[in-house]
Design a protein around this motif. Sequence first.
Motif, PDB file in Angstrom:
ATOM      1  N   GLY A 134       0.796  -1.209   0.000  1.00  0.00           N
ATOM      2  CA  GLY A 134       0.000   0.000   0.000  1.00  0.00           C
ATOM      3  C   GLY A 134       0.835   1.269   0.000  1.00  0.00           C
ATOM      4  N   THR A 135       2.161   1.113   0.225  1.00  0.00           N
ATOM      5  CA  THR A 135       3.036   2.292   0.222  1.00  0.00           C
ATOM      6  C   THR A 135       3.909   2.352  -1.024  1.00  0.00           C
ATOM      7  OG1 THR A 135       4.869   1.186   1.391  1.00  0.00           O
ATOM      8  CG2 THR A 135       3.140   2.190   2.743  1.00  0.00           C
ATOM      9  N   GLU A 136       3.717   1.411  -1.953  1.00  0.00           N
ATOM     10  CA  GLU A 136       4.553   1.383  -3.148  1.00  0.00           C
ATOM     11  C   GLU A 136       4.259   2.571  -4.054  1.00  0.00           C
ATOM     12  OE1 GLU A 136       0.843  -0.732  -3.432  1.00  0.00           O
ATOM     13  OE2 GLU A 136       2.614  -1.265  -2.239  1.00  0.00           O
ATOM     14  N   GLU A 137       5.310   3.044  -4.715  1.00  0.00           N
ATOM     15  CA  GLU A 137       5.195   4.175  -5.629  1.00  0.00           C
ATOM     16  C   GLU A 137       5.973   3.879  -6.897  1.00  0.00           C
ATOM     17  OE1 GLU A 137       6.795   7.523  -3.616  1.00  0.00           O
ATOM     18  OE2 GLU A 137       5.363   7.452  -1.950  1.00  0.00           O
ATOM     19  N   ALA A 138       5.578   4.526  -7.982  1.00  0.00           N
ATOM     20  CA  ALA A 138       6.308   4.420  -9.245  1.00  0.00           C
ATOM     21  C   ALA A 138       6.266   5.778  -9.937  1.00  0.00           C
ATOM     22  CB  ALA A 138       5.706   3.341 -10.139  1.00  0.00           C
ATOM     23  N   THR A 139       7.442   6.335 -10.198  1.00  0.00           N
ATOM     24  CA  THR A 139       7.566   7.650 -10.822  1.00  0.00           C
ATOM     25  C   THR A 139       8.007   7.493 -12.269  1.00  0.00           C
ATOM     26  OG1 THR A 139       8.185   8.637  -8.701  1.00  0.00           O
ATOM     27  CG2 THR A 139       8.703   9.889 -10.697  1.00  0.00           C
ATOM     28  N   LEU A 140       7.256   8.072 -13.187  1.00  0.00           N
ATOM     29  CA  LEU A 140       7.598   7.987 -14.607  1.00  0.00           C
ATOM     30  C   LEU A 140       8.885   8.758 -14.877  1.00  0.00           C
ATOM     31  CD1 LEU A 140       6.876   7.211 -17.541  1.00  0.00           C
ATOM     32  CD2 LEU A 140       5.550   9.342 -17.657  1.00  0.00           C
ATOM     33  N   LEU A 141       9.848   8.071 -15.502  1.00  0.00           N
ATOM     34  CA  LEU A 141      11.122   8.690 -15.848  1.00  0.00           C
ATOM     35  C   LEU A 141      11.226   8.990 -17.332  1.00  0.00           C
ATOM     36  CD1 LEU A 141      13.611   6.505 -13.757  1.00  0.00           C
ATOM     37  CD2 LEU A 141      12.616   8.713 -13.133  1.00  0.00           C
ATOM     38  N   TYR A 142      10.941   7.984 -18.170  1.00  0.00           N
ATOM     39  CA  TYR A 142      11.137   8.121 -19.609  1.00  0.00           C
ATOM     40  C   TYR A 142      10.049   7.374 -20.362  1.00  0.00           C
ATOM     41  CZ  TYR A 142      15.865   9.243 -17.974  1.00  0.00           C
ATOM     42  OH  TYR A 142      16.930   9.787 -17.319  1.00  0.00           O
ATOM     43  N   SER A 143       9.785   7.841 -21.581  1.00  0.00           N
ATOM     44  CA  SER A 143       8.894   7.137 -22.509  1.00  0.00           C
ATOM     45  C   SER A 143       9.681   6.804 -23.769  1.00  0.00           C
ATOM     46  CB  SER A 143       7.688   8.010 -22.859  1.00  0.00           C
ATOM     47  OG  SER A 143       6.903   8.275 -21.708  1.00  0.00           O
ATOM     48  N   PHE A 144       9.427   5.612 -24.321  1.00  0.00           N
ATOM     49  CA  PHE A 144      10.198   5.132 -25.466  1.00  0.00           C
ATOM     50  C   PHE A 144       9.283   4.866 -26.660  1.00  0.00           C
ATOM     51  CE2 PHE A 144      12.450   3.079 -21.699  1.00  0.00           C
ATOM     52  CZ  PHE A 144      13.289   4.165 -21.502  1.00  0.00           C
ATOM     53  N   ASP A 145       9.850   4.998 -27.846  1.00  0.00           N
ATOM     54  CA  ASP A 145       9.145   4.671 -29.079  1.00  0.00           C
ATOM     55  C   ASP A 145       9.491   3.242 -29.494  1.00  0.00           C
ATOM     56  OD1 ASP A 145       8.015   7.244 -29.361  1.00  0.00           O
ATOM     57  OD2 ASP A 145       9.869   7.985 -30.263  1.00  0.00           O
ATOM     58  N   GLY A 146       8.564   2.617 -30.207  1.00  0.00           N
ATOM     59  CA  GLY A 146       8.849   1.296 -30.753  1.00  0.00           C
ATOM     60  C   GLY A 146       7.859   0.239 -30.308  1.00  0.00           C
ATOM     61  N   THR A 147       7.875  -0.867 -31.019  1.00  0.00           N
ATOM     62  CA  THR A 147       6.986  -2.000 -30.769  1.00  0.00           C
ATOM     63  C   THR A 147       7.772  -3.295 -30.886  1.00  0.00           C
ATOM     64  OG1 THR A 147       5.070  -0.800 -31.653  1.00  0.00           O
ATOM     65  CG2 THR A 147       4.910  -3.208 -31.560  1.00  0.00           C
ATOM     66  N   VAL A 148       7.453  -4.254 -30.035  1.00  0.00           N
ATOM     67  CA  VAL A 148       7.995  -5.607 -30.178  1.00  0.00           C
ATOM     68  C   VAL A 148       6.815  -6.534 -30.447  1.00  0.00           C
ATOM     69  CG1 VAL A 148       9.984  -5.173 -28.714  1.00  0.00           C
ATOM     70  CG2 VAL A 148       7.889  -6.052 -27.683  1.00  0.00           C
ATOM     71  N   GLY A 172      11.931  -6.625 -31.819  1.00  0.00           N
ATOM     72  CA  GLY A 172      11.675  -5.284 -32.328  1.00  0.00           C
ATOM     73  C   GLY A 172      12.736  -4.330 -31.825  1.00  0.00           C
ATOM     74  N   THR A 173      12.515  -3.051 -32.067  1.00  0.00           N
ATOM     75  CA  THR A 173      13.487  -2.027 -31.690  1.00  0.00           C
ATOM     76  C   THR A 173      12.796  -0.919 -30.917  1.00  0.00           C
ATOM     77  OG1 THR A 173      14.820  -2.476 -33.660  1.00  0.00           O
ATOM     78  CG2 THR A 173      15.193  -0.384 -32.529  1.00  0.00           C
ATOM     79  N   LEU A 174      13.397  -0.515 -29.798  1.00  0.00           N
ATOM     80  CA  LEU A 174      12.932   0.617 -29.018  1.00  0.00           C
ATOM     81  C   LEU A 174      13.956   1.742 -29.126  1.00  0.00           C
ATOM     82  CD1 LEU A 174      11.740  -1.137 -25.724  1.00  0.00           C
ATOM     83  CD2 LEU A 174      10.444  -0.728 -27.826  1.00  0.00           C
ATOM     84  N   THR A 175      13.492   2.967 -29.147  1.00  0.00           N
ATOM     85  CA  THR A 175      14.392   4.116 -29.201  1.00  0.00           C
ATOM     86  C   THR A 175      13.951   5.154 -28.171  1.00  0.00           C
ATOM     87  OG1 THR A 175      13.081   5.198 -30.930  1.00  0.00           O
ATOM     88  CG2 THR A 175      14.920   3.808 -31.644  1.00  0.00           C
ATOM     89  N   GLY A 176      14.908   5.958 -27.737  1.00  0.00           N
ATOM     90  CA  GLY A 176      14.577   7.001 -26.785  1.00  0.00           C
ATOM     91  C   GLY A 176      15.810   7.527 -26.087  1.00  0.00           C
ATOM     92  N   THR A 177      15.593   8.119 -24.938  1.00  0.00           N
ATOM     93  CA  THR A 177      16.658   8.663 -24.110  1.00  0.00           C
ATOM     94  C   THR A 177      16.438   8.224 -22.670  1.00  0.00           C
ATOM     95  OG1 THR A 177      16.872  10.622 -25.519  1.00  0.00           O
ATOM     96  CG2 THR A 177      17.762  10.784 -23.288  1.00  0.00           C
ATOM     97  N   ARG A 178      17.504   7.803 -22.005  1.00  0.00           N
ATOM     98  CA  ARG A 178      17.437   7.423 -20.596  1.00  0.00           C
ATOM     99  C   ARG A 178      18.813   7.603 -19.973  1.00  0.00           C
ATOM    100  NH1 ARG A 178      19.232   2.385 -19.021  1.00  0.00           N
ATOM    101  NH2 ARG A 178      17.675   2.233 -17.377  1.00  0.00           N
ATOM    102  N   PHE A 188      19.451   6.289 -27.311  1.00  0.00           N
ATOM    103  CA  PHE A 188      19.781   4.885 -27.547  1.00  0.00           C
ATOM    104  C   PHE A 188      18.837   4.284 -28.584  1.00  0.00           C
ATOM    105  CE2 PHE A 188      16.363   4.573 -24.485  1.00  0.00           C
ATOM    106  CZ  PHE A 188      15.632   3.491 -24.955  1.00  0.00           C
ATOM    107  N   SER A 189      19.273   3.155 -29.127  1.00  0.00           N
ATOM    108  CA  SER A 189      18.444   2.252 -29.907  1.00  0.00           C
ATOM    109  C   SER A 189      18.630   0.866 -29.307  1.00  0.00           C
ATOM    110  CB  SER A 189      18.860   2.264 -31.377  1.00  0.00           C
ATOM    111  OG  SER A 189      18.117   1.318 -32.116  1.00  0.00           O
TER     112      SER A 189
END
Length: 244
Positions: A134-148, A172-178, A188-189
């Motif tokens: 009940g105390t778990e959290e998740a903060t969005l850092l990055y979003s990536f393009d691509g499909t597998v 497949g291939t994902l691209t983005g920045t992290r 990255f790719s």
Amino acid sequence: MKNSTIALLFGAFSLAACGGGGGGGSTSTGTGGGGVTPDPEFGDNLPAQFDSLSASVNNPVDETDLAEETALTGTATMSGNLYVPTDADAVNIIVGDMSGTFFFDSNTLTASATNFNEYETAVDLDADDNPIVGTEEATLLYSFDGTVSGTGSVNRGAGSQGNTTFTIPLAGTLTGTRTFETGGEAGFSAAVDVTGEGAFFQQGTVLLANGVLTSGTIVFDVDGQATDLIIDVADLNTLILMNE
């Protein structure tokens, strides 16, 4: 205290989600006023992409929920999520929206995952360093393009209980920045070539396909770095969670 990872929760429930453990949903505790206060449920504070994981944790399946062969006929269209921690600590988790179509008459399937996002996770710990649900959290850092995506198989009688299983190859291939441990934030790719395996379950009239990535790699070609970063998914607590 706030710990930097939900690895204990994530890892502990990964087996249960795939039929290795069991248990009921959340319990309730009485209050002094005679009312009933529900215990916190996993996922109350998590983004929508964690809904499949939360449902699996709060209502885990076990061997008694394995789908009967009579439920595995015709065509089933399912959706859910793919969860891939970036390392064994599972501090950061990459989550994609997943869909699959299972053709039970021909024992084949097609599946794909897209809309990948990376989250940093955290959870409070009690005095014994156990995570507090009940105390778990998740903060969005990055979003990536691509499909597998991939075409796989339905495997009749291949499970340890004589149950039907599935195999899903995804490429497949994902691209983005992290951010990377060496070099900081960079573009990255990433070439994804992995295989998932799992089983079918039923909760009421709902058919589920739960599994894990059993083999394969994600190879990050990082801008400005001569050496690729290779993640072996077999070393991680991954999850495939889909339902009709």
